[in-house]
Structure formats: C-alpha cells, structure tokens
Scaffold this motif. Structure first.
Motif, mmCIF file in Angstrom:
data_model
loop_
_atom_site.group_PDB
_atom_site.id
_atom_site.type_symbol
_atom_site.label_atom_id
_atom_site.label_comp_id
_atom_site.label_asym_id
_atom_site.label_seq_id
_atom_site.Cartn_x
_atom_site.Cartn_y
_atom_site.Cartn_z
ATOM 1 N N LYS A 113 0.992 -1.235 0.012
ATOM 2 C CA LYS A 113 -0.107 -0.252 0.066
ATOM 3 C C LYS A 113 0.331 1.465 0.587
ATOM 4 N N ALA A 114 1.869 1.257 -0.530
ATOM 5 C CA ALA A 114 3.282 2.350 -0.446
ATOM 6 C C ALA A 114 2.824 3.422 -1.754
ATOM 7 N N ALA A 115 3.637 4.266 -1.038
ATOM 8 C CA ALA A 115 3.018 4.914 -2.224
ATOM 9 C C ALA A 115 5.015 5.513 -1.959
ATOM 10 N N VAL A 116 5.130 6.447 -3.458
ATOM 11 C CA VAL A 116 6.501 5.761 -3.689
ATOM 12 C C VAL A 116 7.104 7.320 -4.349
ATOM 13 N N LEU A 117 8.306 8.388 -3.437
ATOM 14 C CA LEU A 117 8.502 9.176 -4.051
ATOM 15 C C LEU A 117 10.085 9.026 -4.237
ATOM 16 N N ILE A 118 10.317 10.136 -5.413
ATOM 17 C CA ILE A 118 11.819 9.157 -5.998
ATOM 18 C C ILE A 118 12.542 10.926 -5.840
#
Ligand SMILES: Nc1nc2c(ncn2[C@@H]2O[C@H](COP(=O)(O)OP(=O)(O)OP(=O)(O)O)[C@@H](O)[C@H]2O)c(=O)[nH]1
Ligand SMILES: [Mg+2]
Length: 179
Positions: free
Chosen positions: A117-122
C-alpha cells in the motif's frame, strides 16, 4: 473507548505516517532527513543501521526512517517495511553506473507484501552536479510509467540547498487521505 479515541486522534491529524528513506549509499538520504528536520546541511558519515526523526508538515506528522544504503545493509531494509505508507527513494543523479542497481532495489521493494500500500516518492538528488541525469532521464530508465499498483512521483532536488525538497513533501501530504 480506545477505538473512539484512535479515530478522533486520526481525525485531528495527529496520526503518524511511517516513511522509509532508501537508496544506495552516498545518495544523500541522511542529508535530506536533516534538511527536513533543521533546514540545514549536516556533516554525515555512512549510516550503519538507521536514523529516525519526526517531521511535521502542516499538522501532518511523518515518522521518517533513514536507512543505511551500503550493499551489506540492503538485505536488512525489509525489517523496516511493516506499516510503511511512503517510500522515499533517493537517487544520486550523477551516479549513472549504479542506476541499474537502484532499479533492481526499487522493483524488489514494490513486489514486497509489506509495501503493497506504499506510495513512492523518488528524489533525483544532487541536481547541482554538472552533467547529472535529469528527473526525466531517471524516470525513463526506471520505467516509472509502468508502475500501476503504487502511486509514485519523481522530484528533482538538491539536498545541499534544499531545493525541491518541499515540493516532494507537498506531494506526500497531498496523498494522505486519498487511499
Ligand atoms: N553535491 C551534492 N552533494 C550531496 C547532495 N546531497 C548529499 N550530498 C553529499 O553526498 C554525500 C553522502 O550523503 P549522505 O546523506 O551521507 O548519503 P546517504 O544516502 O545517507 O548514504 P548512506 O548512509 O551510506 O546510505 C555527503 O558528502 C553529502 O554532503 C547534493 O544534493 N549535492
Ligand atoms: Mg546515511
């Protein structure tokens, strides 16, 4: 009673959102964490284990775990995964040779059950370095547009000046409550 209290607590925005900051060694993870906390550049040495700090942005509380990125430490990243809402993946934009390793690590994480369920910020960090890759180049190399099962966002930044870091945090706060 406990449940009601927990619900009220979350309604008033005091819930803590767990964030892991990952990426290869020397990417700038610890520098970013302390820019978030103190708005200044701290002297860092390679992280063995992790650093953890609470970062508050507009009444949103993030508990941020900055995890050491050296090769020998990467197999332990998964011990930090449970209950993670956000992954911040820090990329050293000058380190072309090792972008393929970052890509492997990214897709290994995305396949992990605990990060479902994690969102990813690169963060495409070190944009001050001459000849560095742009966020668009990194996005293409990492084939970010193929990621359909996790929300993601790429942001160019320079941890030394702080440029781009707020925009990244704003994207994270904008995601809260969406899911
Ligand atoms: N030029 C430049 N140097 C940076 C930037 N961000 C971090 N650095 C430098 O990169 C080096 C590594 O930074 P760290 O924050 O310690 O890297 P890390 O990702 O925490 O590394 P590990 O703890 O080993 O995983 C330090 O010398 C930082 O000053 C940046 O935006 N530009
Ligand atoms: Mg570090």
């Amino acid at each position: 009673m406990g449940l009601i209290f927990a619900k009220l607590w979350s309604l008033f925005g005091s819930q803590e959102h767990k964030v892991i900051i990952v990426g290869l060694d020397n990417a700038g993870k610890t520098t970013i964490l302390y820019q978030f906390l103190m708005n200044e550049v701290v002297h860092t040495s390679p992280t063995i284990g992790s650093n953890v700090e609470e970062i508050v942005v507009k009444n949103t509380h993030f508990l941020m775990w900055d995890i050491g990125g050296q090769e020998s430490l990467r197999s332990s990243w998964n011990t930090y995964y449970s209950n993670t809402e956000f992954i911040i993946l820090v990329v050293d934009s000058i380190d072309r040779e090792r972008l393929s390793i970052t890509k492997e690590e990214l897709y290994r994480m995305l396949a992990h059950e605990d990060l479902r369920k994690a969102a990813v910020l690169i963060f495409a960090n070190k944009q001050d370095m001459k000849g560095c890759m742009t966020a668009a180049e990194i996005s293409a190399y990492l084939t970010l547009s193929s990621i359909k099962d996790h929300p993601w966002h790429i942001q160019s930044c320079c941890a030394l000046t702080g440029e781009g870091l707020c925009q990244g945090l704003e994207w994270m706060t904008s995601r809260i409550g969406v899911r």
